[in-house]
Structure formats: structure tokens, C-alpha cells
Write an enzyme that holds these catalytic residues in place. Structure first.
Site, PDB file in Angstrom:
ATOM      1  N   GLY A   1       2.779  -2.809   1.988  1.00  8.62           N
ATOM      2  CA  GLY A   1       3.155  -3.028   0.604  1.00  8.62           C
ATOM      3  C   GLY A   1       2.169  -3.934  -0.107  1.00  8.62           C
ATOM      4  CB  SER A   2       0.174  -6.839   1.050  1.00  4.87           C
ATOM      5  OG  SER A   2       1.294  -7.562   1.508  1.00  4.87           O
TER       6      SER A   2
ATOM      7  CG  ASP B   1      12.048  -7.271  -2.178  1.00  5.23           C
ATOM      8  OD1 ASP B   1      11.394  -6.828  -1.220  1.00  5.23           O
ATOM      9  OD2 ASP B   1      12.029  -8.471  -2.518  1.00  5.23           O
TER      10      ASP B   1
ATOM     11  CB  SER C   1       6.939  -3.118   1.276  1.00  6.03           C
ATOM     12  OG  SER C   1       6.754  -3.562   2.612  1.00  6.03           O
TER      13      SER C   1
ATOM     14  CG  HIS D   1      10.742  -3.981   2.370  1.00  6.37           C
ATOM     15  ND1 HIS D   1       9.770  -4.642   3.082  1.00  6.37           N
ATOM     16  CD2 HIS D   1      10.858  -4.642   1.199  1.00  6.37           C
ATOM     17  CE1 HIS D   1       9.304  -5.648   2.358  1.00  6.37           C
ATOM     18  NE2 HIS D   1       9.954  -5.677   1.211  1.00  6.37           N
TER      19      HIS D   1
ATOM     20  CG  ASN E   1      -9.685   3.051   6.129  1.00  6.88           C
ATOM     21  OD1 ASN E   1      -8.708   3.665   5.718  1.00  6.88           O
ATOM     22  ND2 ASN E   1     -10.138   3.189   7.362  1.00  6.88           N
TER      23      ASN E   1
END
Length: 434
Positions: free
Chosen positions: A84-85, A192, A213, A218, A286
Site C-alpha cells: 500500500g505504501s 483502511d 493495501s 487490512h 519495480n
């Protein structure tokens, strides 16, 4: 399916059933986690089946998941990522692409966000040389408001990126209207809040881009993983390029000449006919996921509606059980929303005769896991104090959250017994310390 493969998968199902923990819940002894993945035999089989097929890179499961997930969230395109980051990094970076011409964001441009959140919503702003503009949030909803955001819009503002706090939607329709009025980009950090709605419309479907995410905490999990979603095909193409090394070609790994002109491109100062699979139009990364992750994601996706219902049910049980307990600020859904809750957040009134730390220590002593509302006020962390930023208004509530707020779990793995024990424990502590 071959006979040998069928036998292996049948043994995997048997193995999964043998691993089930049939021990009863013992209050004060059994751990009550604030979050966690709920995995069944289909999930285990999916992972093993993908491994047996040796699908170790992105492949058919990845493409199938992207298609199904985009349809589920009412978006035209979804691109899987390794977290998710990374999804947030891709979403923000996409808005700096030269392909957006005059609309592209450039170093020094400002992006409005909230102070009380998680670093990965803010970090991509700084990593792209942009300036975060922090606004405060409300207690009870833990979201900012359209009024706060509007007050923060300045001559350098180019975008807004905000997370739906703990599954509770922010005023996304009103903020999307502000973006249209001022020609701003909107990114929804929906990590979230998958399945939440605002004005009857799914969160993640309002912004130019949205992110999710698939970390185990999650709504559905791939172990690691994330996704960028959009209905803007130009942005989707940019996200894909940035995710896949920055290359210009859109052929999947293993595909060749999908465009029927692989050796007919001339770009940059390269010679005419240079292989399009090795032409790079962005300074990219990547950040792809693997087919093993996607195979797990597909079985999880089939259970998503049930997971969301369980989260809502568990949240209501805690909310009803704690109603009226003194010295606690209980959470509330944003008006006009139907949250898809990530956790149950509690703020200890600053005037209470006990501290947040004392209540948390008591709950932890009873094996009830707690978490802070992520970073609290990000501007108080050492990582951000020397970074360029702007603050609009005061951050009073963000500071209260830093000192007084925590949350407990509502994820589908919790039972009614566990939830009732959380309620009982909070009440025991408050009664003993009031």
C-alpha cells in the site's frame, strides 16, 4: 487438473484442518489481537496451487485480480503493487509525469493532507519534492473537513491526498467538489476503508486516483501488496509505466509485439526502430506484486463482503457496549457515510481522572491488544521537523490524539466473547478509577 496435483491439494486441505486451533477463548489468557488476517483452507490451497504452477512473477492471477478488484470498487483500472505504501508513492508520482503537460506537479508545489495519520500518505509528497500542507481533524470522526481543506488552499496548491481514517469516510464528495472548482488533483488513501460509502457511493471512486493495501491488518490480504485504482486511462498508463521500471511498453512480461509495432518506434534520441520493450519514458521503479500474492488475493476477494459485514457488526457491538461510559470520547461515523471499519478508536477525555496510558496498560495486561492512532501528529516526529511544510490553523485535535487516543480491533477474527470482554475490561477500569 492432474491426478497428482489434485492429491496434493486434497492433502493441503486436510493439513489446514489439522492446524485449526480449537481451544476455547480464555479471558485474560487468550490474546485478542487488534488486527489480523482471516485465512481459510481455500486461501492455503490457492497459494499452494499457484506455487505448483510455478507462477513466481506477475501473471494470469494478477491480471484477473486487477480486473475483478477494479470492477468491485467501480473503477476502470487497477494496478497491483508490492505494498500500500508503494501504491501511494505511485499515485503521487504519477501526478508529476511530463505526460500531464501543464497540469503536472513540480517540486515546490503544495499538497494538502492531514497531520494525524500514517507516514506513507505524506512521505510520497516529500519524496517528490512537494510541500505537504497539514490541517487538523475532528475528534469522534478523526477526519478533517471540507472547510479546513478549503481554508488551506493557496496559490501553490496542486493536489489533496487524505486517508479515510480507520475506515470512516472523510467528506470526500465535498472535497472532490473543491478539487474540481480549483483544478486540483484528489488522491484517496482508501487503504483502511475498502467497502465504505459516502452519499451511497464507494470510497475510492471519487478521486483521480485511489490506493489500497493488502497487508494482513487490512480488509483483505495478500501478505504484502497494494493497488492503485483510477478511471482515468491516461493516469492508469502513467501508473503502469512507473510501477514497471518506467518503461514505455505496455506488454505484459512474456508478451511481445502486442501493439504490432514493437520495432517501429522512435523516441528520445534513440535510433528509429529501437525495441519498444526497452524504451523508458519515466524514471520509474519495480513495484510489482507476484502471482502467488494475487492468487491469495482472489480467494480473499470472494470473502470481502462477509469481512466487511463482520467489521461493521463488531464495531457496533463495541459502540453499543461502551455507550455512556464516562470520560471516554467514542467514535462516530461521518454524516452521510456507511463506514467499513478498520478499528474502534477511543479517546480518553483530557480531564479524566485517569490517563490513556493507564487504561492501555490495563487492557494489555488482560491480553487485549491496542494500537495508537498511527503517528498522531506527524509534525511532532523527528522525521518531519526539518522537512519543508506548511500548517493551516491549529493542530489541537491532532495533539489530543497524540496524547489521548488509541484503538482496539474489530477485524473478522474476533468473536462476540472477545468483544464483550473488551467492553467489560474497559468498564472495570473506568469504574475502578473514577
Amino acid at each position: 487438473m492432474s491426478e497428482h496435483k489434485a492429491l496434493v491439494l486434497d492433502e493441503v486441505r486436510k493439513f489446514h484442518l489439522e492446524q485449526q486451533d480449537a481451544r476455547p477463548f480464555v479471558p485474560g489468557t487468550t490474546e485478542i489481537w487488534p488486527s489480523g488476517a482471516v485465512l481459510d483452507e481455500d486461501d492455503r490451497v490457492a497459494l499452494v496451487e499457484a506455487a505448483l504452477s510455478m507462477r513466481i512473477a506477475a501473471g494470469p492471477s494478477s491480471r484477473t485480480f486487477e480486473s475483478q478488484f477494479a470492477r468491485k470498487l467501480k473503477r476502470r483500472k487497477a494496478h497491483l503493487t508490492n505494498s500500500g505504501s508503494s501504491a501511494n508513492l505511485l499515485a503521487v508520482t504519477a501526478l508529476t509525469s511530463h505526460l500531464l503537460e501543464e497540469r503536472r506537479m513540480r517540486p515546490g508545489d503544495e499538497v494538502i493532507t492531514v497531520a494525524a495519520g500514517f507516514p506513507t500518505t505524506v512521505n510520497p509528497i516529500l519524496q517528490n519534492g512537494l510541500i505537504p500542507v497539514f490541517v487538523d481533524v475532528d475528534l469522534k470522526t478523526y477526519n478533517t473537513t471540507a472547510a479546513r481543506v478549503e481554508a488551506a488552499i493557496g496559490p501553490k496548491t496542486r493536489a489533496i491526498i487524505i486517508a479515510h481514517a480507520l475506515g470512516n469516510p472523510f467528506e470526500v464528495a465535498e472535497i472532490a467538489a473543491l478539487c474540481e472548482k480549483h483544478d486540483l488533483f484528489l488522491i484517496e488513501d482508501n487503504c483502511d476503508a475498502v467497502g465504505a460509502t459516502y452519499n451511497g457511493r464507494l470510497t475510492g471512486s471519487f478521486g483521480d486516483l485511489s490506493t489500497t493495501s493488502f497487508y494482513p491488518a487490512h480488509h483483505l490480504t495478500m501478505g504484502e501488496g497494494g493497488c492503485v485504482l483510477t478511471s482515468n486511462l491516461a493516469l492508469a498508463r502513467i501508473v503502469e509505466s512507473l510501477r514497471d521500471w518506467g518503461r514505455d511498453c505496455w506488454c505484459e512480461p512474456g508478451e511481445s509485439d502486442k501493439c504490432l509495432k514493437r520495432f517501429k518506434y522512435q523516441m528520445g534520441t534513440l535510433p528509429d526502430g529501437y525495441d519498444h520493450k526497452y524504451i523508458f519514458s519515466h524514471v520509474g521503479y519495480n513495484l510489482k506484486a507476484t502471482d502467488l500474492q494475487a492468487a491469495l488475493g482472489l480467494t480473499q476477494l470472494a470473502k470481502l463482503d462477509g469481512f466487511i459485514d463482520a467489521r461493521k457488526r463488531n464495531w457496533r457491538r463495541l459502540r453499543e457496549g461502551l455507550e455512556g461510559v464516562p470520560h471516554l470520547v467514542l467514535p462516530e461515523a461521518t454524516p452521510n457515510s456507511d463506514p467499513s471499519w478498520f478499528g474502534f478508536v477511543i479517546t480518553v477525555d483530557p480531564e479524566a481522572p485517569f490517563s490513556r496510558a493507564a487504561l492501555v496498560d490495563f487492557l494489555e495486561s488482560r491480553k487485549i491488544g491496542t494500537r495508537r492512532l498511527f503517528a498522531g501528529n506527524l509534525t511532532r516526529h523527528p522525521a518531519y521537523q526539518d522537512q519543508p511544510h506548511r500548517i493551516v490553523g491549529d493542530l489541537t485535535n491532532s495533539d489530543i490524539i497524540t496524547m489521548q487516543t488509541f484503538w482496539v480491533g474489530v477485524y473478522p477474527g474476533l468473536t462476540d466473547e472477545m468483544l464483550d470482554y473488551i467492553v467489560e475490561s474497559v468498564k472495570d477500569f473506568v469504574e475502578a478509577n473514577s
